[in-house]
Design a protein around this motif. Structure first.
Motif, PDB file in Angstrom:
ATOM      1  N   LEU A 230       1.077  -1.085  -0.097  1.00  0.00           N
ATOM      2  CA  LEU A 230       0.023   0.018  -0.082  1.00  0.00           C
ATOM      3  C   LEU A 230       1.028   1.343   0.144  1.00  0.00           C
ATOM      4  N   GLU A 231       0.571   2.175  -0.846  1.00  0.00           N
ATOM      5  CA  GLU A 231       1.579   3.254  -0.798  1.00  0.00           C
ATOM      6  C   GLU A 231       0.771   4.179  -2.044  1.00  0.00           C
ATOM      7  N   ASP A 232       1.357   5.620  -1.845  1.00  0.00           N
ATOM      8  CA  ASP A 232       0.630   6.676  -2.840  1.00  0.00           C
ATOM      9  C   ASP A 232       0.662   6.135  -4.501  1.00  0.00           C
ATOM     10  N   ALA A 233      -0.547   6.308  -4.923  1.00  0.00           N
ATOM     11  CA  ALA A 233      -0.396   6.289  -6.319  1.00  0.00           C
ATOM     12  C   ALA A 233       0.795   6.987  -7.000  1.00  0.00           C
ATOM     13  N   PRO A 234       1.481   6.211  -8.108  1.00  0.00           N
ATOM     14  CA  PRO A 234       2.832   6.733  -8.474  1.00  0.00           C
ATOM     15  C   PRO A 234       2.794   8.317  -9.188  1.00  0.00           C
ATOM     16  N   ARG A 235       3.155   9.258  -8.938  1.00  0.00           N
ATOM     17  CA  ARG A 235       3.311  10.457  -9.558  1.00  0.00           C
ATOM     18  C   ARG A 235       4.652  10.654 -10.213  1.00  0.00           C
ATOM     19  N   ARG A 236       4.595  10.719 -11.212  1.00  0.00           N
ATOM     20  CA  ARG A 236       5.702  10.744 -12.305  1.00  0.00           C
ATOM     21  C   ARG A 236       6.517  11.960 -12.079  1.00  0.00           C
ATOM     22  N   THR A 237       7.638  11.823 -12.444  1.00  0.00           N
ATOM     23  CA  THR A 237       8.715  13.086 -12.457  1.00  0.00           C
ATOM     24  C   THR A 237       9.586  13.004 -13.502  1.00  0.00           C
ATOM     25  N   PRO A 238      10.088  13.955 -13.908  1.00  0.00           N
ATOM     26  CA  PRO A 238      11.291  13.815 -15.084  1.00  0.00           C
ATOM     27  C   PRO A 238      12.399  12.727 -14.983  1.00  0.00           C
ATOM     28  N   VAL A 239      12.581  12.357 -13.700  1.00  0.00           N
ATOM     29  CA  VAL A 239      13.574  11.158 -13.454  1.00  0.00           C
ATOM     30  C   VAL A 239      13.028   9.874 -13.230  1.00  0.00           C
ATOM     31  N   GLY A 240      11.623   9.966 -12.557  1.00  0.00           N
ATOM     32  CA  GLY A 240      11.177   8.561 -12.356  1.00  0.00           C
ATOM     33  C   GLY A 240       9.799   8.838 -11.913  1.00  0.00           C
ATOM     34  N   PHE A 241       9.415   8.619 -10.608  1.00  0.00           N
ATOM     35  CA  PHE A 241       8.159   8.672  -9.927  1.00  0.00           C
ATOM     36  C   PHE A 241       8.288   8.836  -8.488  1.00  0.00           C
ATOM     37  N   ASP A 242       7.404   9.481  -7.844  1.00  0.00           N
ATOM     38  CA  ASP A 242       7.353   9.857  -6.244  1.00  0.00           C
ATOM     39  C   ASP A 242       6.206   8.839  -5.863  1.00  0.00           C
ATOM     40  N   THR A 243       6.189   8.312  -4.668  1.00  0.00           N
ATOM     41  CA  THR A 243       5.220   7.782  -3.956  1.00  0.00           C
ATOM     42  C   THR A 243       5.492   7.836  -2.485  1.00  0.00           C
TER      43      THR A 243
END
Length: 206
Positions: A106-119
């Motif tokens: 269970l984690e935040d839905a992925p938020r994409r960034t220029p280098v990958g994603f945040d969660t």
């Protein structure tokens, strides 16, 4: 800005953002990405990187406090779906690289960034071992203890996602391809280095 789609073999940085600050970063390898399902792999030996400065209102990442600096073992495969508040981890172990089971993280839905994603890992998990008849919830006491500070106002939402996963599994519904259990990494994929400036890449706080 258009969300990036990554190519197989490309480095994808998984960052966790805790209370508006980068908390940990892991440079992974893109396995596949169609814009909806992003599959990443963390080879054994991959560095786990922590920010040098921060306020850390809930403390520094537990892996940093325990001295963890690199991923160990056969590596970890991760399946991330756009807009979905969990990912699916796959693990292997032993000299024969035996599949261990399905780990619903269970984690935040992925938020994409220029280098990958945040969660952000929500600590509460659902584990279904490869040889087990059914699943079990993991880290429930830890979630109840640390959750109010880590995820203020979101505890019920996170519990509901765990319950949703359980209902789907109880109904025999599969939203992933079980063939991933037989997946093997490209032997050329070695641990990646974290790109410079990873902590300063803009992020969307939750």
């Amino acid at each position: 800005m258009t969300a990036p789609v990554f190519q197989p073999g490309q480095t994808v940085v998984r960052r966790e953002i805790m209370r508006g600050e980068p908390w940990i970063a892991i440079p992974q390898v893109c396995v596949q990405d169609d814009g909806d399902l992003l599959v990443t792999y963390t080879p054994g030996g991959t560095p786990m990187v922590y920010p040098e400065t921060g306020v850390f209102p809930v403390g520094e990442h537990p892996w940093k406090l325990s001295g963890s600096t690199h991923w160990r073992g056969h590596g970890r495969l991760e399946l991330h779906w756009a807009g979905v508040e969990h990912s699916l981890f796959l693990f292997w172990a032993g000299p024969g690289r035996a599949f261990q089971g399905w780990y619903f993280n269970l984690e935040d839905a992925p938020r994409r960034t220029p280098v990958g994603f945040d969660t952000l890992d929500h600590e509460l998990d659902v584990w279904w071992g490869a040889d087990a008849e059914t699943y079990e919830f993991k880290d429930v006491p830890e979630f109840e203890e640390t959750g109010p500070a880590r995820y203020p106002g979101r505890m019920d939402q996170i519990r509901a996602e765990g319950d949703r996963i359980a209902r789907l599994l109880d109904a025999g519904e599969l939203w992933w391809d079980k063939a991933w259990a037989d997946w093997t990494p490209d032997p050329a994929w070695q641990p990646r280095e974290i790109p410079a400036g990873w902590a300063s890449v803009p992020f969307e706080a939750r």
